[in-house]
Design an enzyme around this catalytic site. Structure first.
Site, mmCIF file in Angstrom:
data_model
loop_
_atom_site.group_PDB
_atom_site.id
_atom_site.type_symbol
_atom_site.label_atom_id
_atom_site.label_comp_id
_atom_site.label_asym_id
_atom_site.label_seq_id
_atom_site.Cartn_x
_atom_site.Cartn_y
_atom_site.Cartn_z
ATOM 1 N N ARG A 110 1.071 119.074 2.748
ATOM 2 C CA ARG A 110 -0.352 119.412 2.682
ATOM 3 C C ARG A 110 -1.283 118.222 2.909
ATOM 4 O O ARG A 110 -2.492 118.389 3.014
ATOM 5 C CB ARG A 110 -0.654 120.083 1.326
ATOM 6 C CG ARG A 110 -0.211 121.543 1.295
ATOM 7 C CD ARG A 110 -0.367 122.141 -0.082
ATOM 8 N NE ARG A 110 0.679 121.672 -0.989
ATOM 9 C CZ ARG A 110 0.635 121.819 -2.314
ATOM 10 N NH1 ARG A 110 -0.416 122.391 -2.878
ATOM 11 N NH2 ARG A 110 1.630 121.383 -3.074
ATOM 12 N N GLN A 130 17.500 110.125 -0.951
ATOM 13 C CA GLN A 130 17.844 111.525 -1.217
ATOM 14 C C GLN A 130 17.678 112.262 0.114
ATOM 15 O O GLN A 130 16.572 112.488 0.570
ATOM 16 C CB GLN A 130 16.908 112.129 -2.283
ATOM 17 C CG GLN A 130 17.311 113.539 -2.684
ATOM 18 C CD GLN A 130 16.217 114.255 -3.486
ATOM 19 O OE1 GLN A 130 15.043 113.968 -3.370
ATOM 20 N NE2 GLN A 130 16.639 115.218 -4.290
ATOM 21 N N GLY A 139 5.168 123.794 -15.049
ATOM 22 C CA GLY A 139 6.187 124.193 -16.005
ATOM 23 C C GLY A 139 5.556 124.280 -17.385
ATOM 24 O O GLY A 139 4.790 123.398 -17.786
ATOM 25 N N ASN A 175 -18.609 75.887 20.001
ATOM 26 C CA ASN A 175 -17.348 75.301 19.533
ATOM 27 C C ASN A 175 -16.185 75.601 20.449
ATOM 28 O O ASN A 175 -15.102 75.078 20.259
ATOM 29 C CB ASN A 175 -17.037 75.817 18.116
ATOM 30 C CG ASN A 175 -16.938 77.329 18.057
ATOM 31 O OD1 ASN A 175 -17.505 78.033 18.888
ATOM 32 N ND2 ASN A 175 -16.204 77.821 17.086
ATOM 33 N N TYR A 176 -16.387 76.429 21.462
ATOM 34 C CA TYR A 176 -15.271 76.925 22.263
ATOM 35 C C TYR A 176 -15.506 76.573 23.723
ATOM 36 O O TYR A 176 -16.554 76.914 24.299
ATOM 37 C CB TYR A 176 -15.209 78.451 22.081
ATOM 38 C CG TYR A 176 -14.034 79.128 22.711
ATOM 39 C CD1 TYR A 176 -12.728 78.694 22.479
ATOM 40 C CD2 TYR A 176 -14.224 80.237 23.532
ATOM 41 C CE1 TYR A 176 -11.655 79.346 23.051
ATOM 42 C CE2 TYR A 176 -13.144 80.893 24.109
ATOM 43 C CZ TYR A 176 -11.871 80.446 23.869
ATOM 44 O OH TYR A 176 -10.809 81.098 24.435
HETATM 45 C C1 UD1 Z 1 7.489 119.718 -11.426
HETATM 46 C C2 UD1 Z 1 8.132 120.207 -12.737
HETATM 47 C C3 UD1 Z 1 7.088 121.021 -13.516
HETATM 48 C C4 UD1 Z 1 5.867 120.168 -13.776
HETATM 49 C C5 UD1 Z 1 5.315 119.614 -12.455
HETATM 50 C C6 UD1 Z 1 4.213 118.635 -12.705
HETATM 51 C C7 UD1 Z 1 10.481 120.530 -12.227
HETATM 52 C C8 UD1 Z 1 11.538 121.492 -11.925
HETATM 53 N N1 UD1 Z 1 9.261 121.012 -12.411
HETATM 54 O O1 UD1 Z 1 7.183 120.868 -10.691
HETATM 55 O O2 UD1 Z 1 7.637 121.449 -14.740
HETATM 56 O O3 UD1 Z 1 4.883 120.944 -14.439
HETATM 57 O O4 UD1 Z 1 6.346 118.941 -11.733
HETATM 58 O O5 UD1 Z 1 3.642 118.270 -11.496
HETATM 59 O O6 UD1 Z 1 10.758 119.353 -12.343
HETATM 60 N N2 UD1 Z 1 10.874 115.399 -5.696
HETATM 61 C C9 UD1 Z 1 11.854 114.646 -5.107
HETATM 62 N N3 UD1 Z 1 13.014 115.223 -4.732
HETATM 63 C C10 UD1 Z 1 13.245 116.556 -4.909
HETATM 64 C C11 UD1 Z 1 12.241 117.326 -5.499
HETATM 65 C C12 UD1 Z 1 11.066 116.731 -5.905
HETATM 66 O O7 UD1 Z 1 11.695 113.432 -4.922
HETATM 67 O O8 UD1 Z 1 14.332 117.018 -4.538
HETATM 68 C C13 UD1 Z 1 9.633 114.761 -6.119
HETATM 69 C C14 UD1 Z 1 8.477 115.249 -5.255
HETATM 70 O O9 UD1 Z 1 8.198 114.328 -4.231
HETATM 71 C C15 UD1 Z 1 7.317 115.316 -6.232
HETATM 72 C C16 UD1 Z 1 7.971 115.458 -7.595
HETATM 73 O O10 UD1 Z 1 9.334 115.147 -7.425
HETATM 74 O O11 UD1 Z 1 6.591 114.120 -6.218
HETATM 75 C C17 UD1 Z 1 7.787 116.829 -8.173
HETATM 76 O O12 UD1 Z 1 8.436 117.775 -7.361
HETATM 77 P P1 UD1 Z 1 7.872 119.218 -7.099
HETATM 78 O O13 UD1 Z 1 8.861 119.971 -6.337
HETATM 79 O O14 UD1 Z 1 6.492 119.125 -6.556
HETATM 80 O O15 UD1 Z 1 7.825 119.783 -8.583
HETATM 81 P P2 UD1 Z 1 6.822 120.848 -9.118
HETATM 82 O O16 UD1 Z 1 7.178 122.171 -8.557
HETATM 83 O O17 UD1 Z 1 5.438 120.387 -8.951
#
Ligand code: UD1
Ligand code: CA
Length: 452
Positions: free
Chosen positions: A15, A73, A136, A383-384
């Site tokens: 986004r 990852q 969450g 100067n140049y």
């Molecule tokens: C997550 C939490 C949620 C919380 C919210 C707060 C979980 C399952 N849920 O949800 O409870 O309220 O954050 O913002 O943890 N990321 C990785 N690798 C992955 C997945 C995610 O690096 O495989 C990183 C993403 O770049 C991001 C962060 O982890 O910065 C959160 O991931 P995202 O999938 O956005 O979690 P939410 O659904 O927002």
């Protein structure tokens, strides 16, 4: 027991609509990920692991921090999977703090209690939101103890009413975390390995879950699009403004004040609107800065006045100088004090001695100027030569007439004066008037052309 920080930064950030990985977008002139790394440093983390994925090479290239352990990852299978990628580098007796590369404004004041909460259980950072949608939810039993986190997509209608949400930031013992992560499953609405599931596991294992509440929403807010990025930028700048005001600066409008780096201010500094500070800038006491100025990597001594629309980069400004309006001081310049630098004056790589004045329409480059010099309007140091730069020396008390050109290398002696429009190609002696004008002529019988 030492602290290891794991920063999740593998998300694509679709986004943002950008070719740049999300965590490299800047707040206050600094990548969001760097803000989080700086936080880890101030918490005295012994190691910081960054889990990266999308745009990996760009991320590694942009972050110069050599103490980071980079963990790739390849597939984003969920936050639990992401943390698990870093676990081979974590010791069982470490305290592990989990942070996010797109949550830049968390402060050690909030994070230290979270770390402390992990000393006898799991520390969980939560926040109360008026609108908890998408987050969450924190589930507590009748006694008020946290028992689980349920994701929005897995939550019942009743659970969705809970407005205490998971920020994602947690702290736990390394060995316990490893064990819980190894037991995660992905049979949920999103088919992901949820980090959040470790909370219910901890409860099952009889490990306390200690919830810590964040003091402000902005500290735990993440960035998903450029709208949120701009909100983060404003919140960050508001903080910088508060720091400056607390240190004794009057800001005419804290909402039109930008620090992209580190600013230090002395007492009774006043800063008008739309002033941008970049890099390391330090302002002494009683410094006044007019509207629309830009200062980068510059030290300004006490009692200096900088008037509107002035640009200063990589310079040292001595006491009680008056600069501008519309002046430009370029890198490697030193104003030794009590100097007047006026409108449409450019100074580059030059020393301007105590009390010397360069008031109008002038270019001074590669020049060493003594004290008490007066530079006439329109004076240029040439100067140049088209290939190389050369130095101009202007000794104490010298003075140039309007429109003089000093063809470097050249020296203007002590107390020397140049007549108007002098083109100085050889050194001018001390205490004498030197000039190179053509002789004035008047032509008799000359007539102005008339319009046909
Ligand atoms: C997550 C939490 C949620 C919380 C919210 C707060 C979980 C399952 N849920 O949800 O409870 O309220 O954050 O913002 O943890 N990321 C990785 N690798 C992955 C997945 C995610 O690096 O495989 C990183 C993403 O770049 C991001 C962060 O982890 O910065 C959160 O991931 P995202 O999938 O956005 O979690 P939410 O659904 O927002
Ligand atoms: Ca998210």
């Amino acid at each position: 027991m030492s602290l290891s920080v794991i920063i999740l930064a593998a998300g694509q950030g679709t986004r943002m609509r950008s070719s740049k990985p999300k965590v490299l977008h800047e707040v206050g002139g600094k990548p969001m990920l760097q803000h989080v790394l700086d936080n880890a440093h101030s918490l005295h983390a012994s190691e910081t692991h960054v889990v990266y994925g999308h745009g990996g090479e760009q991320v590694l290239g942009a972050i110069a921090d050599t103490s980071v352990v980079w963990v790739r990852q390849d597939e984003q299978l969920g936050t639990g999977h992401a943390v698990d990628q870093a676990m081979p580098g974590i010791n069982d007796d470490d305290t592990v703090l989990i942070l996010y590369g797109d949550v830049p404004l968390t402060t050690p004041t909030t994070l230290q209690p979270l770390i402390d909460a992990a000393s006898n259980g799991v520390g969980l950072l939560t926040v109360l939101l008026d609108d908890p949608k998408g987050y969450g939810r924190i589930l507590r039993n009748n006694a008020g103890a946290v028992i689980a986190i349920v994701e929005e997509k897995d939550a019942s209608d009743e659970q969705k009413l809970v407005n205490e949400v998971n920020t994602g930031m947690m702290a736990a013992n390394g060995g316990q975390l490893r064990n819980w992560l190894s037991r995660l499953e992905n049979n949920n609405a999103q088919g992901e390995y949820y980090l959040t599931d470790i909370i219910a596991m901890a409860v099952q294992d009889g490990v306390a879950v200690n919830a810590v509440q964040a003091s402000s929403v902005i500290e735990v807010s993440g960035v998903n699009n450029r709208l949120q990025l701009s909100e983060m930028e404003r919140a960050y700048q508001q903080r910088q403004a508060e720091v400056a005001m607390t240190a004794g600066a009057t800001l005419y409008d804290p909402a039109r004040f930008d620090v992209r780096g580190e600013l230090s201010v002395g007492q009774d500094v006043t800063i008008d609107v739309n002033v941008v500070f970049e890099g390391k800038v330090s302002l002494g006491k009683n410094v006044s800065i007019g509207p629309n100025c830009y200062l980068k990597n510059t030290t300004v001594a006490d009692d200096v006045t900088i008037l509107a629309n002035t640009v200063i980069e990589e310079a040292m400004i001595g006491e009680a100088c008056r600069i501008g309006p519309f002046a430009r001081i370029r890198p490697d310049s030193e104003l030794q004090g009590h100097n007047h630098i006026g409108n449409f004056v450019e100074i580059k790589k030059s020393v301007i001695g105590e009390g010397s004045k360069v008031n109008h329409l002038t270019y001074i480059g590669d020049t060493v100027m003594g004290s008490g010099v007066n530079i006439g309007a329109g004076t240029i140091t040439a100067n140049y030569d088209g290939a190389n730069k050369h130095q101009t020396i202007i000794e104490d008390g010298a003075s140039t007439g309007s429109n003089s050109v000093l063809v470097a290398p050249v020296k203007l002696g002590k107390g020397a004066t140049l007549g108007a429009a002098t083109v100085l190609r050889k050194d001018a002696p001390d205490e004498k008037l030197t000039m190179t004008p053509t002789k004035q002529r008047t032509i008799d019988g000359w007539k102005r052309p008339v319009k046909k």
